[in-house]
Enzyme design. Sequence first.
Site: not given
Ligand code: PGA
Length: 239
Positions: A67, A136, A138, A143
């Site tokens: 992404d 959350n 995702h 999302e």
């Molecule tokens: P993080 O993000 O590795 O910074 O915890 C993971 C994500 O949001 O997919």
Amino acid sequence: MNIIVCKSYDEMSQRAAQMVAAQIKSKPSSVIGLATGSTPEGLYAQLVEMCKNGELSFKDVTTVNLDEYYPINPTNDQSYRYFMNYHLFDHLDIDKANTNVPDGTAADPVAEAHRYEQKITDLGGIDLQILGIGRNGHIGFNEPDQKLMLDTHVTDLTPDTIDANSRFFASANDVPRQALTMGMGSIFKAKSIIIMATGANKKKAVSAMLERTVDTSFPATMLNFHPNVTLICTADVLE
Ligand code: PGA
């Protein structure tokens, strides 16, 4: 889902790096799907080390990132292109032309999403995809929602993700409101998947994923459908 529980962040990073290295050694022209975020930083440091030692070569590897924020310039130090160059690509023997990140500057983001999806298809899909997990649930920027998209698409970030990512920006107001992200179908084109998780703030997300039910309001639960997923996590995630 295979589960590997590690004593430390370093061990988690090493285990993931060993799996990426094994994939590239068995198929030097592998297509590797990559993720940003703080979770895989240690993995990338390990891969850089292996490449510097001459243990591993990325000469024939192609990468596709999950992404990118939209809109964002690749020179912005919060862009995912910048992150990938900084943590990984600038230190490998990889041909930068073979590193793919959605274009956060595209004039037409919908057309860019289609181009990116086609690129993944043209590459023959992904051999090994690295994933993090949002608190959350995702995956990439898929999302929580009533419907999940199959293909690469433009998406609005949820307030929770804007809040989680605001730690990297001057303020929450500076976090872009949209992103280009692979869809669940693009991710499922991967022959194998490693999902990494560390820290107590990922407990809820990981336990929901391990419940063996599927819920679009927790996109990571969809991974229960994939035949070859390995969760590599630190013990605090499962306590
Ligand atoms: P993080 O993000 O590795 O910074 O915890 C993971 C994500 O949001 O997919």
